[in-house]
Design an enzyme around this catalytic site. Structure first.
Site, mmCIF file in Angstrom:
data_model
loop_
_atom_site.group_PDB
_atom_site.id
_atom_site.type_symbol
_atom_site.label_atom_id
_atom_site.label_comp_id
_atom_site.label_asym_id
_atom_site.label_seq_id
_atom_site.Cartn_x
_atom_site.Cartn_y
_atom_site.Cartn_z
ATOM 1 C CB THR A 27 2.079 -4.793 -0.428
ATOM 2 O OG1 THR A 27 3.342 -4.452 -1.004
ATOM 3 C CG2 THR A 27 1.319 -5.696 -1.393
ATOM 4 C CB ALA A 61 7.298 -4.310 -3.819
ATOM 5 C CB VAL A 87 10.804 0.781 -5.941
ATOM 6 C CG1 VAL A 87 11.558 0.828 -4.617
ATOM 7 C CG2 VAL A 87 11.389 -0.299 -6.851
ATOM 8 C CE LYS A 88 3.163 2.072 -0.223
ATOM 9 N NZ LYS A 88 2.228 1.192 0.477
ATOM 10 C CG LEU A 89 11.503 4.166 -2.525
ATOM 11 C CD1 LEU A 89 11.878 4.907 -3.802
ATOM 12 C CD2 LEU A 89 12.735 3.542 -1.882
#
Ligand code: E4P
Length: 218
Positions: A27, A61, A87-89
């Site tokens: 997402t 996310a 965890v999307k960074l």
């Protein structure tokens, strides 16, 4: 190659998951906003619902913060929702530092908005689980999106980086096939592009003949 679906739409995630071929979901803030999800409570609930559909699969996310401290704060909260959360960074200076922080703690990370081999290299050195080159957005500016995927795969294999190459910004079915040939570890795709893999006129024609002949034997 693993298949992720690139959406926050629960019906589409269910449909892809029911096919039995889904390995995860990605997402981003734009995809979440498109679903009308608002406020922390609804956002966290949406991630929890997605994790529940793709049991055991990776669910990326993305943090909204762009500063290091903010990314750590948000990333910790996101990671606590479910162990499936990745965890999307963003691939910025602060984002790379945050990738290092989370990877050192054993939290899965997806380094996003990657448009060059150099950015992918920094993500890999920081210990990212996934690096996301954006294929479609590069094609949009007359650059070679799939070529970048192939270059990153080649560099990672040469130097033995464990980071998985997640081809993102996939726009159509042919992109999936090209990323497959380029050696991508994962492709995150819209549902329409996944379903497009099924299309072949000879399958339709052959099935119509079999159905007709099966009728003769009733
Ligand atoms: C997924 O990780 C990316 O955020 C997404 O694939 C971007 O796709 P787009 O370029 O079609 O917005």
């Amino acid at each position: 190659m693993k298949f992720f679906i690139d959406t926050a739409n629960l019906d589409q995630i269910r449909e892809a998951n029911d096919l039995g071929i889904l390995d995860g979901v990605t997402t981003n803030p734009s995809l979440m906003a498109k679903e009308g999800v608002k406020g922390e409570k609804e956002i966290f609930q949406r991630y929890a619902d997605i994790c529940d559909i793709v049991k055991g699969g990776s669910v990326s996310a993305e943090v909204f913060a762009t500063d290091y401290e903010g990314m750590l704060r948000e990333g910790e909260v996101l990671a606590a929702i479910n162990p499936q959360i990745t965890v999307k960074l963003p691939c910025t200076k602060d984002g790379i530092k945050a990738v290092k922080y989370f990877s050192s703690k054993g939290v899965a990370t997806n380094c996003t908005l990657v448009f060059s081999v150099g950015q992918a290299l920094l993500a890999a050195k920081a210990g990212a689980t996934y690096v996301s080159p954006f294929v479609g957005r590069l094609d949009d500016i007359c650059s070679d999106g799939v070529g970048l995927v192939a270059d990153i795969v080649s560099v990672f294999r040469t130097y033995g980086y464990k980071t998985q190459v997640l081809a993102a910004s996939i726009r159509h079915t042919q992109h999936i096939i090209e990323c497959l040939h380029a050696g991508a570890d994962v492709a995150t795709c819209p549902l329409s592009a996944i379903l497009g893999l099924l299309n072949h006129p000879l399958t339709d024609k052959g099935l119509a003949t079999f159905v007709k002949d099966a009728e003769k034997m009733k």
